[in-house]
Design a protein around this motif. Structure first.
Motif, PDB file in Angstrom:
ATOM      1  N   VAL A  47       0.844  -1.201   0.000  1.00 36.27           N
ATOM      2  CA  VAL A  47       0.000   0.000   0.000  1.00 36.27           C
ATOM      3  C   VAL A  47       0.874   1.244   0.000  1.00 36.27           C
ATOM      4  O   VAL A  47       0.629   2.188  -0.763  1.00 36.27           O
ATOM      5  CB  VAL A  47      -0.971  -0.005   1.199  1.00 36.27           C
ATOM      6  CG1 VAL A  47      -1.651   1.350   1.362  1.00 36.27           C
ATOM      7  CG2 VAL A  47      -2.011  -1.103   1.038  1.00 36.27           C
ATOM      8  N   ARG A  48       1.910   1.257   0.826  1.00 31.99           N
ATOM      9  CA  ARG A  48       2.805   2.413   0.861  1.00 31.99           C
ATOM     10  C   ARG A  48       3.461   2.644  -0.498  1.00 31.99           C
ATOM     11  O   ARG A  48       3.490   3.757  -1.012  1.00 31.99           O
ATOM     12  CB  ARG A  48       3.882   2.251   1.940  1.00 31.99           C
ATOM     13  CG  ARG A  48       4.852   3.424   1.916  1.00 31.99           C
ATOM     14  CD  ARG A  48       5.905   3.436   2.991  1.00 31.99           C
ATOM     15  NE  ARG A  48       6.416   2.150   3.373  1.00 31.99           N
ATOM     16  CZ  ARG A  48       6.914   1.896   4.577  1.00 31.99           C
ATOM     17  NH1 ARG A  48       6.962   2.832   5.493  1.00 31.99           N
ATOM     18  NH2 ARG A  48       7.386   0.711   4.858  1.00 31.99           N
ATOM     19  N   ALA A  49       3.969   1.566  -1.101  1.00 27.28           N
ATOM     20  CA  ALA A  49       4.624   1.686  -2.401  1.00 27.28           C
ATOM     21  C   ALA A  49       3.647   2.176  -3.472  1.00 27.28           C
ATOM     22  O   ALA A  49       3.996   3.027  -4.300  1.00 27.28           O
ATOM     23  CB  ALA A  49       5.230   0.342  -2.803  1.00 27.28           C
ATOM     24  N   ALA A  50       2.423   1.653  -3.448  1.00 26.23           N
ATOM     25  CA  ALA A  50       1.423   2.064  -4.432  1.00 26.23           C
ATOM     26  C   ALA A  50       1.045   3.532  -4.254  1.00 26.23           C
ATOM     27  O   ALA A  50       0.874   4.261  -5.238  1.00 26.23           O
ATOM     28  CB  ALA A  50       0.187   1.180  -4.324  1.00 26.23           C
ATOM     29  N   CYS A  51       0.929   3.978  -3.019  1.00 23.46           N
ATOM     30  CA  CYS A  51       0.610   5.386  -2.753  1.00 23.46           C
ATOM     31  C   CYS A  51       1.719   6.306  -3.245  1.00 23.46           C
ATOM     32  O   CYS A  51       1.445   7.327  -3.890  1.00 23.46           O
ATOM     33  CB  CYS A  51       0.376   5.616  -1.259  1.00 23.46           C
ATOM     34  SG  CYS A  51      -1.177   4.936  -0.646  1.00 23.46           S
ATOM     35  N   LEU A  52       2.949   5.953  -2.958  1.00 19.82           N
ATOM     36  CA  LEU A  52       4.076   6.775  -3.395  1.00 19.82           C
ATOM     37  C   LEU A  52       4.166   6.820  -4.919  1.00 19.82           C
ATOM     38  O   LEU A  52       4.381   7.889  -5.502  1.00 19.82           O
ATOM     39  CB  LEU A  52       5.382   6.246  -2.798  1.00 19.82           C
ATOM     40  CG  LEU A  52       5.553   6.482  -1.300  1.00 19.82           C
ATOM     41  CD1 LEU A  52       6.761   5.719  -0.784  1.00 19.82           C
ATOM     42  CD2 LEU A  52       5.673   7.961  -0.998  1.00 19.82           C
ATOM     43  N   LYS A  53       3.986   5.674  -5.551  1.00 20.93           N
ATOM     44  CA  LYS A  53       4.048   5.623  -7.017  1.00 20.93           C
ATOM     45  C   LYS A  53       2.937   6.467  -7.637  1.00 20.93           C
ATOM     46  O   LYS A  53       3.180   7.253  -8.555  1.00 20.93           O
ATOM     47  CB  LYS A  53       3.943   4.174  -7.494  1.00 20.93           C
ATOM     48  CG  LYS A  53       3.980   4.030  -8.998  1.00 20.93           C
ATOM     49  CD  LYS A  53       3.849   2.578  -9.421  1.00 20.93           C
ATOM     50  CE  LYS A  53       3.834   2.492 -10.942  1.00 20.93           C
ATOM     51  NZ  LYS A  53       3.541   1.152 -11.404  1.00 20.93           N
TER      52      LYS A  53
ATOM     53  N   MET B 259      -7.839   7.355  -5.452  1.00 23.09           N
ATOM     54  CA  MET B 259      -8.428   6.504  -6.480  1.00 23.09           C
ATOM     55  C   MET B 259      -7.792   5.116  -6.564  1.00 23.09           C
ATOM     56  O   MET B 259      -8.223   4.289  -7.372  1.00 23.09           O
ATOM     57  CB  MET B 259      -8.339   7.207  -7.834  1.00 23.09           C
ATOM     58  CG  MET B 259      -9.193   8.461  -7.880  1.00 23.09           C
ATOM     59  SD  MET B 259      -9.078   9.334  -9.440  1.00 23.09           S
ATOM     60  CE  MET B 259      -9.814   8.149 -10.538  1.00 23.09           C
ATOM     61  N   LEU B 260      -6.794   4.836  -5.750  1.00 22.49           N
ATOM     62  CA  LEU B 260      -6.174   3.508  -5.783  1.00 22.49           C
ATOM     63  C   LEU B 260      -7.209   2.428  -5.496  1.00 22.49           C
ATOM     64  O   LEU B 260      -8.057   2.587  -4.613  1.00 22.49           O
ATOM     65  CB  LEU B 260      -5.059   3.410  -4.742  1.00 22.49           C
ATOM     66  CG  LEU B 260      -3.749   4.094  -5.069  1.00 22.49           C
ATOM     67  CD1 LEU B 260      -2.807   4.021  -3.873  1.00 22.49           C
ATOM     68  CD2 LEU B 260      -3.101   3.486  -6.284  1.00 22.49           C
TER      69      LEU B 260
END
Length: 65
Positions: free
Chosen positions: A13-19, A48-49
């Motif tokens: 989740v952290r990686a997806a948010c940063l990306k 929107m993730l």
């Protein structure tokens, strides 16, 4: 969920948010938005993730996009 699974999900989740934030900010800035507008765009991208898809990918042992 085990502790390791929880950690994997949190890391994903952290990686997806940063990306999402980085990509949206860059795109917005290239489109001519001011800093504040680009930040708003990056926050919108995080909102929107698809967390269900992200969670499902992690639980299946796949690397999320």
């Amino acid at each position: 969920m085990t502790t390791d699974e929880n950690k994997q999900l949190a890391e994903a989740v952290r990686a997806a948010c940063l990306k999402a934030a980085r990509e949206a900010y860059e795109q917005a800035a290239m489109s001519g938005l001011c800093h504040e507008g680009a930040v708003e765009a990056s926050l919108g991208a995080i909102q929107m993730l698809d967390l269900a898809a992200l969670s499902a990918a992690v639980m299946q042992g796949k690397k999320p996009d």
